[in-house]
Scaffold this motif. Structure first.
Motif, PDB file in Angstrom:
ATOM      1  N   ASP A 138       0.841  -1.190   0.000  1.00 59.57           N
ATOM      2  CA  ASP A 138       0.000   0.000   0.000  1.00 59.57           C
ATOM      3  C   ASP A 138       0.879   1.245   0.000  1.00 59.57           C
ATOM      4  N   ASP A 142      -1.130   7.358   5.485  1.00 57.86           N
ATOM      5  CA  ASP A 142      -1.979   7.331   6.687  1.00 57.86           C
ATOM      6  C   ASP A 142      -1.510   6.430   7.833  1.00 57.86           C
ATOM      7  N   ASP A 150      -3.738  10.552   4.397  1.00 60.19           N
ATOM      8  CA  ASP A 150      -2.913   9.858   3.407  1.00 60.19           C
ATOM      9  C   ASP A 150      -1.838  10.766   2.828  1.00 60.19           C
ATOM     10  N   SER A 185      -3.028   4.022  -2.688  1.00 64.85           N
ATOM     11  CA  SER A 185      -4.413   4.142  -2.218  1.00 64.85           C
ATOM     12  C   SER A 185      -4.723   5.553  -1.742  1.00 64.85           C
ATOM     13  N   PHE A 220     -17.498   3.041   5.066  1.00 65.13           N
ATOM     14  CA  PHE A 220     -17.235   1.604   5.212  1.00 65.13           C
ATOM     15  C   PHE A 220     -15.781   1.274   5.553  1.00 65.13           C
ATOM     16  N   TYR A 221     -14.938   2.293   5.724  1.00 61.61           N
ATOM     17  CA  TYR A 221     -13.541   2.036   6.085  1.00 61.61           C
ATOM     18  C   TYR A 221     -13.333   1.988   7.606  1.00 61.61           C
ATOM     19  N   PHE A 224     -11.237  -0.853   9.285  1.00 60.38           N
ATOM     20  CA  PHE A 224      -9.842  -0.803   8.830  1.00 60.38           C
ATOM     21  C   PHE A 224      -9.054   0.218   9.637  1.00 60.38           C
ATOM     22  N   ARG A 225      -9.674   1.355   9.892  1.00 59.12           N
ATOM     23  CA  ARG A 225      -8.967   2.395  10.658  1.00 59.12           C
ATOM     24  C   ARG A 225      -8.743   1.947  12.101  1.00 59.12           C
ATOM     25  N   LYS A 238     -11.612  12.670   4.695  1.00 54.21           N
ATOM     26  CA  LYS A 238     -10.736  12.568   3.513  1.00 54.21           C
ATOM     27  C   LYS A 238     -11.428  13.044   2.236  1.00 54.21           C
ATOM     28  N   GLN A 242     -10.475  11.781  -1.513  1.00 58.85           N
ATOM     29  CA  GLN A 242     -11.263  10.624  -1.936  1.00 58.85           C
ATOM     30  C   GLN A 242     -12.565  11.104  -2.580  1.00 58.85           C
ATOM     31  N   LYS A 269     -13.197   0.987  -5.049  1.00 55.86           N
ATOM     32  CA  LYS A 269     -13.263   0.780  -3.608  1.00 55.86           C
ATOM     33  C   LYS A 269     -14.176   1.808  -2.973  1.00 55.86           C
ATOM     34  N   TYR A 292     -12.404  -3.762  -4.072  1.00 50.78           N
ATOM     35  CA  TYR A 292     -11.988  -3.975  -2.683  1.00 50.78           C
ATOM     36  C   TYR A 292     -13.252  -4.090  -1.839  1.00 50.78           C
ATOM     37  N   SER A 295     -13.361  -3.249   4.807  1.00 47.46           N
ATOM     38  CA  SER A 295     -13.550  -3.709   6.179  1.00 47.46           C
ATOM     39  C   SER A 295     -14.993  -3.616   6.655  1.00 47.46           C
TER      40      SER A 295
END
Ligand code: PBG
Length: 346
Positions: A138, A142, A150, A185, A220-221, A224-225, A238, A242, A269, A292, A295
C-alpha cells in the motif's frame, strides 16, 4: 333480517397460462442442480482472491481486530505463516497494511521512508519464504502520520505535489524490499505517473501498479482504521482527495487518467455499494479490474451472521460472486482464506 354479506369477489375467468407464456418458461433451467451449474454465467475461484493482511511489530503476536471478527493483526513471522497458507490455498496474492507504533508516527509520515520499516521487513521475510505468492504493498501515508491523513498537511490542507514526491520514495523502498505490485491508495493527483517513472528509472520496470483509481470517501472504512490504528487520530475527513460517493462519471475520468499514467491494474473501492462503477470501469477500459470488499462490508456480514440474522457463509459467497458478475477480475477481501477453504471443499 336476511342481509347478504359481501362475499369474495368471483374470479371472472381462469388465466390462460398457455397464451400468456407461449412456451417461455424460465424455470426450466433452474429445475435441477446439474442444469443450474450448466447455465451458470460466472464462477468464483480462488484465483480471484487477494488477501489483505494487517502487520504489527513483535514476534509470535496475533491481535484480533474487534470490529472485524476473525481478522487478526499479525507479527512478521506469523504473516509469513499466513503467506504460506495463501500458497497452500492457491490464493494468488496478499496485500500488506501496517499498524505502526504510535511513537513512530509524525506530522510528515517520516517512517514511511525507512527502508527497514515494518512493511519492508514483512516484504523481505515473505518474499524470502514464499516467493510464489504475489506481494502487494500500500502506498499512502496514513499509517505513518500523526493526523491519519494519506497526504502531507500544510496549513490544514493536503499538499498534493509534496505528497506525491514522498509517495514516490515510499514506493521505491517497497519495490526494493520485494513488493511485486505497488498499490497507491492515497488518491493524490498524478501519483501513478510519478511512481511509474521512478520505478522504471530505478530498475523496477517489472513491478506492476495496481491503482486505487476510484476510491470513495466512504463510511465503510471504519474497521480498517481500527485495525491500523488511525480511527482515533484522524483529524477531519478525507473528502478533499477521496471521491464523492454520488459520482460515477468522475470514476471513469479518474481511471482513465491512471491508465494513461501507467496503471497495469485498476481498482474500485469500496466494493458492493459500488458495483455499478466496477461494471462501468470494466466496460469502458477492459483492463484487469479489481474491487476492494472493504472492512465495513466484511464487518456487516460477520456481525449479522454472528447474530444469527443471515447465513454468513452463503452471504460471503454471494457477495464475492456478485463482484464476478459485475465484471471484476478479482476481489481484495478479508474473506479470502475462508472463501478459499470453502471453494476447495466444493
Ligand atoms: C488508506 C486506506 C484505507 C483502506 C485501505 N487503504 C482507508 C482509508 O482511506 O482511510 C480501507 C480498507 C478497508 O476499509 O478495508 N490509505
Amino acid at each position: 333480517m336476511n342481509q347478504e354479506r359481501p362475499g369474495p369477489r368471483r374470479i371472472a375467468a381462469e388465466p390462460d397460462m398457455d397464451a400468456i407464456l407461449n412456451g417461455r418458461r424460465m424455470r426450466r433451467t433452474r429445475r435441477t442442480d446439474w442444469m443450474r451449474r450448466l447455465v451458470r454465467e460466472t464462477t468464483l475461484s480462488t484465483d480471484d482472491l487477494i488477501w489483505p493482511l494487517f502487520i504489527i511489530e513483535g514476534d509470535n503476536q496475533r491481535v484480533p481486530v474487534p470490529s472485524m471478527p476473525g481478522v487478526e493483526r499479525l507479527s512478521v513471522d506469523l504473516a509469513v505463516k499466513a503467506a504460506e497458507e495463501a500458497r497452500a490455498l492457491r490464493i494468488p496474492a496478499i496485500a500488506l497494511f501496517p499498524n505502526v507504533r504510535p511513537e513512530l508516527r509524525d506530522e510528515s509520515g517520516t517512517e514511511a521512508l525507512d527502508p527497514d520499516n515494518l512493511v519492508c521487513a514483512a516484504c523481505r521475510a515473505i518474499k524470502r519464504a514464499v516467493p510464489e505468492v504475489g506481494l502487494i504493498t500500500d502506498v499512502a501515508l496514513d499509517p505513518y502520520t500523526s493526523h491519519g491523513h494519506d497526504g502531507l498537511l500544510r496549513g490544514g490542507e493536503i499538499d498534493n505535489d509534496a505528497t506525491v514526491r514522498q509517495l514516490v520514495l515510499q514506493a521505491l523502498i517497497q519495490a526494493e524490499a520485494g513488493a511485486d505490485v505497488i498499490a497507491p491508495s492515497d488518491m493524490m493527483d498524478g501519483r501513478v505517473g510519478a511512481i511509474r517513472t521512478a520505478l522504471d528509472a530505478n530498475g523496477f520496470a517489472d513491478r506492476a501498479i495496481m491503482a486505487y483509481s476510484a476510491k470513495y470517501a466512504s463510511a465503510f472504512y471504519g474497521p480498517f482504521r481500527d485495525a491500523i490504528g488511525t480511527a482515533k487520530t484522524l483529524t477531519g475527513d478525507k473528502r478533499t482527495y477521496q471521491m464523492d460517493p454520488a459520482n460515477g462519471a468522475e470514476a471513469l475520468r479518474e481511471t482513465e487518467l491512471d491508465i494513461a499514467e501507467g496503471a497495469d491494474l485498476v481498482m474500485v473501492k469500496p466494493g458492493m455499494p459500488y458495483l455499478d462503477i466496477v461494471w462501468r470501469v470494466k466496460e469502458a477500459f477492459g483492463l484487469p479490474t479489481f474491487a476492494y470488499q472493504v472492512s465495513g462490508e466484511y464487518a456487516m456480514i460477520k456481525a449479522a451472521a454472528q447474530n444469527g440474522w443471515i447465513d454468513g457463509e452463503r452471504a460471503m459467497m454471494e457477495s464475492l460472486g456478485a463482484f464476478k458478475r459485475a465484471g471484476a477480475d478479482g476481489v481484495l477481501t478479508y474473506f479470502a482464506p475462508e472463501a478459499a477453504r470453502l471453494l476447495r471443499r466444493q
